[in-house]
Write a protein that holds these residues in place. Structure first.
Motif, mmCIF file in Angstrom:
data_model
loop_
_atom_site.group_PDB
_atom_site.id
_atom_site.type_symbol
_atom_site.label_atom_id
_atom_site.label_comp_id
_atom_site.label_asym_id
_atom_site.label_seq_id
_atom_site.Cartn_x
_atom_site.Cartn_y
_atom_site.Cartn_z
ATOM 1 N N GLU A 67 6.737 -2.745 14.076
ATOM 2 C CA GLU A 67 5.249 -2.281 13.748
ATOM 3 C C GLU A 67 5.383 -3.536 13.354
ATOM 4 O O GLU A 67 5.124 -4.065 11.966
ATOM 5 N N TYR A 68 4.518 -4.449 14.464
ATOM 6 C CA TYR A 68 4.229 -6.217 14.357
ATOM 7 C C TYR A 68 2.305 -6.207 13.794
ATOM 8 O O TYR A 68 2.425 -7.017 13.075
ATOM 9 N N LYS A 69 2.252 -5.525 13.890
ATOM 10 C CA LYS A 69 0.239 -5.205 13.626
ATOM 11 C C LYS A 69 0.020 -4.782 12.277
ATOM 12 O O LYS A 69 -1.202 -4.638 11.140
ATOM 13 N N VAL A 70 1.491 -4.330 11.646
ATOM 14 C CA VAL A 70 0.779 -3.893 10.112
ATOM 15 C C VAL A 70 1.887 -4.366 9.169
ATOM 16 O O VAL A 70 3.251 -3.753 8.673
ATOM 17 N N SER A 71 1.927 -5.104 7.877
ATOM 18 C CA SER A 71 2.697 -5.607 7.195
ATOM 19 C C SER A 71 1.760 -6.122 5.721
ATOM 20 O O SER A 71 0.430 -5.966 5.928
ATOM 21 N N ALA A 72 2.363 -5.502 4.976
ATOM 22 C CA ALA A 72 2.037 -6.450 3.456
ATOM 23 C C ALA A 72 2.425 -7.656 3.294
ATOM 24 O O ALA A 72 3.480 -8.166 2.945
ATOM 25 N N ALA A 88 4.548 2.107 7.680
ATOM 26 C CA ALA A 88 5.816 1.962 7.323
ATOM 27 C C ALA A 88 6.268 0.986 5.750
ATOM 28 O O ALA A 88 6.501 1.072 4.837
ATOM 29 N N GLU A 89 4.702 0.782 5.709
ATOM 30 C CA GLU A 89 4.682 -0.650 4.984
ATOM 31 C C GLU A 89 3.477 -0.017 4.488
ATOM 32 O O GLU A 89 2.638 -0.962 5.387
ATOM 33 N N VAL A 90 3.031 -0.554 3.197
ATOM 34 C CA VAL A 90 1.138 -0.854 2.781
ATOM 35 C C VAL A 90 1.172 -2.041 1.445
ATOM 36 O O VAL A 90 2.432 -2.234 0.824
ATOM 37 N N VAL A 91 0.040 -1.817 1.395
ATOM 38 C CA VAL A 91 -0.340 -3.044 0.649
ATOM 39 C C VAL A 91 0.072 -2.260 -1.349
ATOM 40 O O VAL A 91 -0.066 -0.965 -1.057
ATOM 41 N N ASP A 92 0.493 -3.181 -2.317
ATOM 42 C CA ASP A 92 0.561 -2.737 -3.822
ATOM 43 C C ASP A 92 0.298 -3.949 -4.318
ATOM 44 O O ASP A 92 -0.442 -5.000 -3.854
ATOM 45 N N ASP A 93 0.831 -3.927 -5.414
ATOM 46 C CA ASP A 93 0.377 -5.064 -6.482
ATOM 47 C C ASP A 93 0.958 -6.225 -6.479
ATOM 48 O O ASP A 93 0.414 -7.406 -6.061
#
Length: 773
Positions: free
Chosen positions: A725-730, A614-619
């Motif tokens: 989604e506890y395991k994936v955040s940016a 749902a959320e990925v890394v960015d600048d």
């Protein structure tokens, strides 16, 4: 409005956490006990056997329980110190009402009268579903069953859910889709017979330490261990092959492994043809999932993916084990199905040394997800939307279908609707959502909007500090019942002591409320064994069938594996639990002979297509953030953060980051850092380690307040299981300013109080130093 009436420091001084170090009378009295009682650990899903020492209605110590077949006397740090939660200085002993100046002790009659009055007032004004209930799966099977019945027949609300929603639901949904039943496929002894063990998304050595023994025994017989995780957790350091995949890329790795297995002819075509459906769709879905493609997504070299696939595919026997790292995602169900596809494609299921098992997290995470306190579930793991399932439970309960509420909403959705003003009242038991649900600032705002909140608990948790009425409930060792371990073994919990002060057993509190709501005729129980016997009848014919299990049978055999159905004609039709038979031996290993629990008896392949989190890394937020557990703490920490020796092992959360990232950010171990996401920020100290991916940071989630990892996590949900989604955040990370460091130090200072009256010669400073060493 439900707002805490005291400052953080005032709460700490009055209600803790206070670090408890010694049993009543000190350690010198441990050998002077009146009774030694067989029971089980109150913490994780392993449910290890333990003997508790009792003196003057208090737990004063423990002994190993060598006769229980799962742990054979072994215990982890939490199990060894679990007895220190008894006779704790923070224990709630009296009902309380919130006032402007703190909590005021009141009588049980006053507390229950106010609770029932508010339930009736809110439901009369806004409708039955405007009052919700949240419960936990550290409750016994009897309490879990009772909560489901209580919410639907006493509160008459559809909006009931449980904290297993934050733990096991992705595994449950995936298991049911693939196999038609929700349980670990094997008893743990089968692990020792595996030639290869593929472990993904679980820190076994810290979260499930006794399971480590089974894996080591397999390794001693020559088994290869494949470990996939963004962190090189302790057991991964002993693995034959370590796959450091990036957060949220599990399904790409699993799809690619299946691609290699199909490409290299390692599938069990005879098993697939005889015992499964849907393989053609899965074959097509992974046709382009080459190791090179997966390497770009996961960061795992293609050669390692090939090796993992061949080791698993070529082995005579093999086990797949996973837990929350795989499941705490918006793709949690898809990840579980991808594991099932591997097991089914190679025929490694339903045989000794072969299986696909989720490692259950919470104390009764298995039994608690079977008997009806999920928003979509009825006892026996029945579907509340299925007319036949509803009809049977209505017959057991003596109601019409119109009297049985329909499907409600899930735990996070309940908080969302409280925030929106749709749900106005709440009753909770054994659940600390302010620490355990994601986006804690949002959830705090939601709790502050409630018109009434009653909590049943034995400590004043962070969430309970928002309650209008606090009802002191019972610890596990203060009540009798059953739980179900991660293996699927139903076991007996004994009650060596009774609740202290004016505290009451949880089930007695619920029955009292039901009676005051005018619904007592549905709750004519005199003890928990009567509740269990009704559970047996209600579960009969469901996939989680306990009907052939009795308390006496559990004790005689050291636990019974469900399903354990009826065998006699009378037992299959009676509506009286006294007429149920107990002849079935139980089912330690599921799926033997290729028989699954879908109509037709075949397992189902499920095609999975790759998609991002749902959320990925960015600048703006360039770093992956993930969460998990440490060995000395449990869940939201409401229990373990009060046990001094456990806190000494890990006093505060730290941000784990790789030396390469630390060098770029000019951070050293123990420096104060600020972590920020789109939801909030946390100020804690750094822990620079080589055992994490350079693009990822990790934080344990057992702490509340300003140390809570869930200030940072997101409310995005898996579309099927509705797990967050506890395991994936940016996130982004930087050195803290001097002002932020001062705030972080004050937050640590306000996290707990050391017990004033330590035993003579305890030497706390030296003990803490030794633990850190």
């Amino acid at each position: 409005m439900v707002k805490p009436p005291l400052s953080q420091e005032e709460f700490l001084d009055t209600y803790g956490p206070t670090l408890h170090y010694a049993p009543p009378g000190g350690f010198s009295s441990v050998e002077d006990y009146d009774a030694l009682v067989d029971t089980h650990c109150c913490f994780c899903g392993q449910q290890c056997g333990i003997k508790l020492k009792v003196k003057d209605n208090a737990i004063v110590g423990f002994e190993p329980r060598y006769d229980f077949p799962f742990n054979k006397g072994k215990l982890c740090p939490k199990g060894i110190k679990r007895y220190l939660q008894g006779s704790h200085p923070d224990r709630l002993l009296h009902p309380m009402r919130r006032t402007e100046h703190g909590y005021q002790q009141i009588t049980w009659d006053e507390a229950l009268t106010e609770t029932v009055s508010k339930i009736q007032e809110i439901q009369a004004k806004y409708g039955k579903d405007s009052f919700a209930m949240l419960s936990g799966v550290s409750l016994t099977n009897e309490k879990s069953y009772l909560v489901g019945k209580f919410a639907r027949l006493a509160l008459q609300t559809a909006n009931l859910d449980y904290n297993g929603r934050l733990c096991m639901v992705s595994a449950g949904a995936g298991n049911k889709k693939a196999y038609g039943i929700d349980r670990a496929s094997n008893h743990w002894e089968d692990i020792t017979e595996a030639k290869v063990i593929f472990i993904i998304g679980t820190n076994i050595a810290e979260c499930f330490p006794i399971t480590t023994d089974y894996i080591w025994r397999a390794r001693d017989k020559g088994a290869k261990i494949i470990y996939a995780d963004p962190r090189m957790v302790p057991m991964a350091r002993t693995a034959d092959l370590y796959l450091p995949l990036r957060c949220g890329s599990d399904s790409a790795l699993l799809m690619s492994m299946l691609h290699v297995i199909i490409r290299d002819g390692l599938t069990d075509e005879a098993f697939i043809e005889a015992h499964t459906t849907g393989f053609g769709d899965v074959r097509a879905a992974v046709a382009d999932a080459t190791p090179e493609w997966a390497a770009e997504i996961t960061g795992v070299p293609a050669a390692k993916i090939e090796q993992a696939a061949r080791w698993y595919g070529e082995a005579e026997t093999g086990m797949i084990l996973h837990a929350r790292g795989l499941e705490h995602q918006v793709k949690g169900v898809e990840n579980v199905l991808s594991c099932a596809n591997l097991a089914l494609a190679t025929g490694k299921i339903g045989k000794p040394g072969c299986g696909h098992s989720t490692i259950t997290g919470q104390g009764n995470g298995q039994g608690g997800r079977e008997h009806g306190h999920k928003c979509d579930q009825l006892p026996g793991n029945r579907d509340i939307t299925n007319p036949e399932h509803r009809k049977y439970i209505c017959e057991v309960w003596g109601i019409t279908d119109e009297e049985l509420p329909g499907k409600g909403i899930t735990a996070q959705e309940i908080l969302n609707e409280i925030h929106e003003g749709k749900i106005k009242g709440l009753l909770s038991i054994c659940f600390n959502p302010l620490v355990s649900l994601p986006d804690a600032n949002f959830n705090r705002e939601a709790l502050n909007k409630l018109e009434h909140y009653t909590v049943i608990d034995f400590f004043l948790s962070e969430t309970a500090q928002h309650a209008d009425i606090v009802l002191p409930g019972s610890l596990q060792e203060e009540d009798e019942g059953t739980t179900t371990s991660g293996e699927g073994r139903v076991i007996k919990i004994n009650a060596p002591v009774t609740p202290p002060g004016e505290a009451r057993r949880d089930w007695e509190i619920l029955l009292d409320i039901a009676g005051r709501l005018g619904r007592g005729k549905y709750f004519q129980f005199n003890n928990t064994q009567e509740i269990f016997n009704e559970l047996r009848l209600a579960s009969r014919g469901g996939t989680a069938d306990y009907s052939g299990i009795t308390w006496e049978k559990i004790v005689d055999t050291q636990g019974i594996f469900w399903p354990c159905p009826q065998t006699t004609d009378e037992g299959k039709v009676t509506m009286h639990s006294d007429h149920l038979d107990d002849r079935h031996p139980g089912t330690p290993r599921l799926y033997e002979g290729g028989k699954f629990y879908h109509p037709g008896g075949k397992a189902h392949f499920n095609a999975v297509n790759w998609r991002e989190s749902a959320e990925v890394v960015d600048d703006e937020y360039p770093i992956w953030f993930t969460t998990g557990r440490v060995v000395s703490q449990y869940l939201s920490g409401s229990q373990t953060r009060r046990i001094g020796p456990l806190v000494d092992q890990f006093p505060h959360p730290k941000l784990e980051l790789h030396p390469r990232m630390a060098k770029q950010l000019k951070i050293k171990s123990d420096d104060w850092v600020t972590i920020q996401t789109r939801r909030g920020e946390v100020i804690i100290q750094a822990n620079v380690v080589n055992t994490i991916r350079p693009d990822t940071v990790f934080m344990a989630y057992h702490w509340g307040g300003k140390q809570s990892a869930n200030l940072l996590t997101q409310r995005a949900l898996d579309p099927i299981s509705k797990i967050p989604e506890y395991k994936v955040s940016a996130c982004r990370v930087r050195l803290a300013t001097p002002e932020e460091q001062a705030e972080g130090e004050r937050t640590q200072f306000l996290s707990s109080r050391t017990e004033k009256n330590l035993p003579a010669g305890y030497n706390l400073a030296e003990r803490r130093k030794e633990l850190r060493r």
